[in-house]
Structures are given as C-alpha cells and as structure tokens.
Write a protein that holds these residues in place. Structure first.
Motif, PDB file in Angstrom:
ATOM      1  N   THR A  28      79.119  18.484 119.727  1.00 32.76           N
ATOM      2  CA  THR A  28      80.543  18.321 120.026  1.00 32.76           C
ATOM      3  C   THR A  28      80.976  16.880 119.819  1.00 32.76           C
ATOM      4  N   SER A  80      86.928  14.331 121.887  1.00 32.61           N
ATOM      5  CA  SER A  80      87.730  15.542 122.075  1.00 32.61           C
ATOM      6  C   SER A  80      86.968  16.667 122.758  1.00 32.61           C
ATOM      7  N   LEU A 128      85.481  18.920 121.180  1.00 32.65           N
ATOM      8  CA  LEU A 128      85.519  20.072 120.285  1.00 32.65           C
ATOM      9  C   LEU A 128      84.207  20.201 119.515  1.00 32.65           C
TER      10      LEU A 128
END
Length: 182
Positions: free
Chosen positions: A155, A159, A161
């Motif tokens: 990730t 963020s 993400l």
C-alpha cells in the motif's frame, strides 16, 4: 528444521538424529517426504525403526542410505563426516513431512518431535573436550482444519491505497525459492 551452531570452540564428527514425530506426546503421525541439508559433504541415513542412542552406521543394518528400500521412514540421521563446525557458523536439516489429509478425530490433536545431536567438542585451542549427546526440546505440532489464506498487500504510505502491480518474492529461510515460486 533442526539448526545447530557452536558458541566457543569447534564441533567435529557431528550426527543429527530425528525419530520422526516420536516426542513424549504424539497423537498423530505424518509421513516422511524428504530431507534437505545445507552441507554437500553429509550422508543421509534412513530407517524404518525408531532407533535410540548414537547411530552405528557400519554395524547397525537398520540404517540405509537408500530410502526407496523402506516401506516407511521412522528415523533419519545426517552424518557430517569430517566437517568441522566452527564458531559463528551453523548447519541445519529440514525434514519435510506430510500430515494426514483426512482429519476425522485428529482435529486439534498434537504430535511432538525432538532430535539429538551427537558431536565431539574441541576448545578454541583445538584440544578435545569430550563427546556430547545433546537432546532437543519437544516441539509440538497441532493438526487443524484449513484456516484461511494469507494475503500480502503493498500500500501507499500516504494514501493507504493498494498499489497495483506490486510483486513479491517469497523465499525459504535458507534463501531458496520454492519451485514453482508461490
């Protein structure tokens, strides 16, 4: 995996013996698949018997170097011959076993494994100190139903993400990759 190292001095005439899954508590037993070692100069012996005491590979006909002659492997031994284990170095063997595929009433049951290492101990001056018979602790292995998958995600630190296309290499503890890699 059985690993041996020496603190001070040197070890010679090293033999590692494992009576497969014959610890003080064994409620199930797996099947022997293979054994690996980090030494090219060692000899691997197999037996269909549980053998106690320091092995005598010359006179004890229960030991063989050809596992294909045995219906079942119950004991393994690795003889490191004239190899000398020095301070800061280690040796290991990896014993690969297969657990029962049908658990039935074995779910949650434990088997224990242990091993012994026999060697001649020499001090840092090269003087013989004595012969050593070193038992390991019992190591429990619990048999359970499949519990789930392991997922590894890369990730973005900021963020959070998931990063697409991230690849991972999985290595065994000895540095080898599984074949095929997983």
């Amino acid at each position: 995996k059985i690993r041996a190292s020496i603190g001070e001095g040197n070890a010679k005439n090293i033999i590692i013996v494992d009576n497969l899954e014959e610890g003080s508590k064994h409620e199930w037993q797996g099947d022997f698949v293979d054994i690996k070692t980090n030494s090219n100069n060692s000899t691997i012996y197999y037996s269909s018997d549980i053998i106690t005491g320091k092995p005598d590979f010359v006179n004890d006909t229960r030991w063989t170097t050809d596992k294909s002659t045995l219906d079942r492997v119950r004991s393994v031994a690795v003889d490191y011959g004239d190899f000398e284990l020095t301070e800061g170095k280690n040796i290991y063997i990896e014993i690969i076993m297969k657990s029962p595929t049908e658990l039935g009433d074995l779910d949650g049951k434990i088997t224990e494994n242990n091993s012994r290492i026999y060697y001649d101990d020499y001090n840092s001056n090269g003087e013989f100190v004595g012969s050593v018979d070193l038992p390991s602790n019992d190591v429990p292995v619990k048999l359970t139903e499949f519990m789930g998958d392991i997922r590894i995600l890369k990730t973005d630190k900021i963020s959070g993400l998931s990063l697409e296309g991230a690849k991972f290499n999985v290595y065994r503890q000895d540095g080898d990759t599984p074949n095929p890699p997983t």
